[in-house]
Design a protein around this motif. Structure first.
Motif, mmCIF file in Angstrom:
data_model
loop_
_atom_site.group_PDB
_atom_site.id
_atom_site.type_symbol
_atom_site.label_atom_id
_atom_site.label_comp_id
_atom_site.label_asym_id
_atom_site.label_seq_id
_atom_site.Cartn_x
_atom_site.Cartn_y
_atom_site.Cartn_z
ATOM 1 N N PRO A 21 0.830 -1.208 0.000
ATOM 2 C CA PRO A 21 0.000 0.000 0.000
ATOM 3 C C PRO A 21 0.862 1.255 0.000
ATOM 4 N N SER A 22 0.309 2.337 -0.524
ATOM 5 C CA SER A 22 1.028 3.605 -0.537
ATOM 6 C C SER A 22 1.026 4.209 0.864
ATOM 7 N N TRP A 23 1.861 5.218 1.074
ATOM 8 C CA TRP A 23 1.897 5.894 2.363
ATOM 9 C C TRP A 23 0.567 6.596 2.643
ATOM 10 N N VAL A 24 -0.074 7.116 1.620
ATOM 11 C CA VAL A 24 -1.374 7.752 1.806
ATOM 12 C C VAL A 24 -2.397 6.723 2.271
ATOM 13 N N THR A 25 -2.328 5.510 1.725
ATOM 14 C CA THR A 25 -3.226 4.450 2.166
ATOM 15 C C THR A 25 -2.967 4.085 3.627
ATOM 16 N N LEU A 26 -1.701 4.070 4.021
ATOM 17 C CA LEU A 26 -1.378 3.795 5.418
ATOM 18 C C LEU A 26 -1.945 4.870 6.341
ATOM 19 N N LEU A 27 -1.889 6.107 5.895
ATOM 20 C CA LEU A 27 -2.488 7.187 6.688
ATOM 21 C C LEU A 27 -3.986 6.948 6.865
ATOM 22 N N GLN A 28 -4.647 6.547 5.812
ATOM 23 C CA GLN A 28 -6.078 6.278 5.901
ATOM 24 C C GLN A 28 -6.360 5.135 6.867
ATOM 25 N N SER A 29 -5.510 4.112 6.875
ATOM 26 C CA SER A 29 -5.718 2.986 7.777
ATOM 27 C C SER A 29 -5.506 3.379 9.229
ATOM 28 N N CYS A 30 -4.735 4.428 9.488
ATOM 29 C CA CYS A 30 -4.485 4.881 10.855
ATOM 30 C C CYS A 30 -5.430 6.000 11.286
ATOM 31 N N GLY A 31 -6.392 6.331 10.447
ATOM 32 C CA GLY A 31 -7.289 7.427 10.781
ATOM 33 C C GLY A 31 -6.604 8.775 10.743
ATOM 34 N N ALA A 32 -5.524 8.869 9.961
ATOM 35 C CA ALA A 32 -4.705 10.074 9.963
ATOM 36 C C ALA A 32 -4.864 10.921 8.705
ATOM 37 N N ARG A 91 6.144 11.434 0.092
ATOM 38 C CA ARG A 91 7.151 11.863 1.057
ATOM 39 C C ARG A 91 6.505 12.567 2.243
ATOM 40 N N ARG A 92 5.578 13.483 1.974
ATOM 41 C CA ARG A 92 4.901 14.199 3.050
ATOM 42 C C ARG A 92 4.070 13.243 3.906
ATOM 43 N N ALA A 93 3.422 12.279 3.263
ATOM 44 C CA ALA A 93 2.607 11.317 4.013
ATOM 45 C C ALA A 93 3.464 10.482 4.944
ATOM 46 N N ALA A 94 4.626 10.038 4.456
ATOM 47 C CA ALA A 94 5.530 9.241 5.288
ATOM 48 C C ALA A 94 6.046 10.060 6.466
ATOM 49 N N GLU A 95 6.433 11.305 6.204
ATOM 50 C CA GLU A 95 6.930 12.164 7.275
ATOM 51 C C GLU A 95 5.855 12.412 8.324
ATOM 52 N N PHE A 96 4.625 12.558 7.888
ATOM 53 C CA PHE A 96 3.543 12.811 8.843
ATOM 54 C C PHE A 96 3.330 11.608 9.747
ATOM 55 N N LEU A 97 3.277 10.409 9.185
ATOM 56 C CA LEU A 97 3.017 9.217 9.977
ATOM 57 C C LEU A 97 4.157 8.910 10.939
ATOM 58 N N LEU A 98 5.372 9.196 10.526
ATOM 59 C CA LEU A 98 6.518 8.836 11.352
ATOM 60 C C LEU A 98 6.988 9.960 12.272
ATOM 61 N N LEU A 99 6.870 11.217 11.842
ATOM 62 C CA LEU A 99 7.566 12.301 12.533
ATOM 63 C C LEU A 99 6.675 13.395 13.095
ATOM 64 N N ASP A 100 5.405 13.428 12.766
ATOM 65 C CA ASP A 100 4.578 14.551 13.222
ATOM 66 C C ASP A 100 4.471 14.561 14.745
ATOM 67 N N PRO A 101 4.789 15.691 15.405
ATOM 68 C CA PRO A 101 4.769 15.726 16.873
ATOM 69 C C PRO A 101 3.388 15.960 17.471
ATOM 70 N N LEU A 102 2.399 16.306 16.646
ATOM 71 C CA LEU A 102 1.082 16.667 17.165
ATOM 72 C C LEU A 102 0.045 15.569 17.002
ATOM 73 N N PHE A 103 0.155 14.758 15.955
ATOM 74 C CA PHE A 103 -0.838 13.713 15.729
ATOM 75 C C PHE A 103 -0.583 12.542 16.682
ATOM 76 N N PRO A 104 -1.580 12.113 17.476
ATOM 77 C CA PRO A 104 -1.330 11.128 18.542
ATOM 78 C C PRO A 104 -0.956 9.743 18.054
ATOM 79 N N ARG A 105 -1.250 9.410 16.790
ATOM 80 C CA ARG A 105 -0.919 8.081 16.302
ATOM 81 C C ARG A 105 0.345 8.078 15.446
ATOM 82 N N SER A 106 1.114 9.144 15.476
ATOM 83 C CA SER A 106 2.393 9.127 14.775
ATOM 84 C C SER A 106 3.431 8.405 15.635
ATOM 85 N N LEU A 107 4.472 7.924 14.988
ATOM 86 C CA LEU A 107 5.529 7.218 15.711
ATOM 87 C C LEU A 107 6.222 8.140 16.708
#
Length: 307
Positions: free
Chosen positions: A179-190, A205-221
């Protein structure tokens, strides 16, 4: 707090989060197979099983993935098994958890065990996510912010970091078949949060950075690692100043991997996602062992032998 109660609360947090995250990971991969008839089923299923710690056979099919990761009640690595393990730990800590919290997990277990659920995997996985969200809402509203709460959140945060790493590793391992990174975001409710953050500039690239590095979204790594460190700080303060030294190992490994994610150039991080996610999983495992050694010591069993 008794160590057995603390341990039960820690694992309730982990098992409930594991049930939710496993349902998300499985659902997004199965949806990929339905949406893309050209996607190689054996490659997608094998990469998913490998990322989740299973040794796949040469040819893996959808039903085998569902049995191993969803229906197998004999192992806490599956969705149903995680719910059952969380219920058992809830039963052991009844004197601490609220009645509403116990009822939430108990009802979820009985409903998840109904044989008719197997016929409809996608609705079942969606239902699991709804039930785990309800459980976390009840926990937020009925538990005092004391040791019990911090152990629950600590378990949830470490499991979340580990499972997000597994999700990203599975995507990297599958390559273009995954799946694409955008699809992974959808699966995480992000996805909606990502759109607001990126202001409509959607790319991988932006989708991957958001899922892994975003400091505000509670389900980011990144958020999961930060919350785990804060929970360790709270527990150390409640156990006295000297306790900070005894939990240094867990702090150290979580802090090191968080710093690597925080300060590494995003381009380099995304070029080597699989290896970085392997290090994240290793750090979560080492931290969990250190927490168990400090807060959940096993009693020494005396062996009586005739002379």
């Amino acid at each position: 707090m008794l160590s057995r109660i603390a341990e039960s609360l820690y694992w309730i947090g982990r098992y409930v989060e594991r049930a939710e995250d496993t349902s998300r990971i499985v659902d997004v991969h199965l949806t990929l197979l339905l949406d893309d008839p050209w996607a190689p089923e054996d490659v997608v299923c094998a990469s998913l099983l490998s990322a989740m710690g299973h040794e796949p056979a040469e040819t893996v099919r959808r039903d085998e993935v569902l049995q191993a990761l969803v229906w197998d009640a004999s192992t806490p690595a599956s969705v149903v098994g995680s719910i059952g393990a969380a219920r058992e730990n809830g039963r052991r800590s009844r004197e601490v958890v609220s009645s509403e919290l116990w009822e939430s997990i108990n009802v979820t277990w009985h409903e998840a065990s109904r044989p008719g659920r197997r016929a409809y995997p996608h609705p079942f996985l969606t239902w699991v996510r709804e039930r785990t969200a309800a459980f976390n809402g009840v926990a937020d509203g009925t538990l005092s912010r004391d040791e019990a709460w911090h152990f629950l959140v600590l378990g949830r945060s470490i499991e979340r970091a580990d499972m997000i790493a597994r999700l990203a590793a599975a995507r990297a391992l599958a390559g273009t078949a995954g799946p694409s990174w955008v699809t992974l975001l959808q699966s995480c409710g992000a996805y909606q949060a990502f759109l607001r953050s990126a202001r409509g500039a959607i790319d991988e690239r932006r989708a991957a950075e958001f899922l892994l590095l975003d400091p505000l979204f509670p389900r980011s790594l990144m958020s999961a690692l930060v919350v785990a460190e804060k929970s360790l700080d709270k527990l150390a303060l409640q156990h006295g100043v000297d306790d900070r030294t005894t939990t240094r190992q867990a702090h150290r490994v979580l802090g090191m991997i968080r710093s690597e994610l925080e300060f590494a150039p995003p381009a380099e991080l995304l070029e080597d996602v699989y290896q970085v996610m392997e290090r994240v999983q290793s750090a979560c495992s080492v931290a969990s062992d250190a927490i168990a050694q400090r807060y959940f010591p096993r009693s020494v069993v005396t062996s009586w032998m005739a002379s």
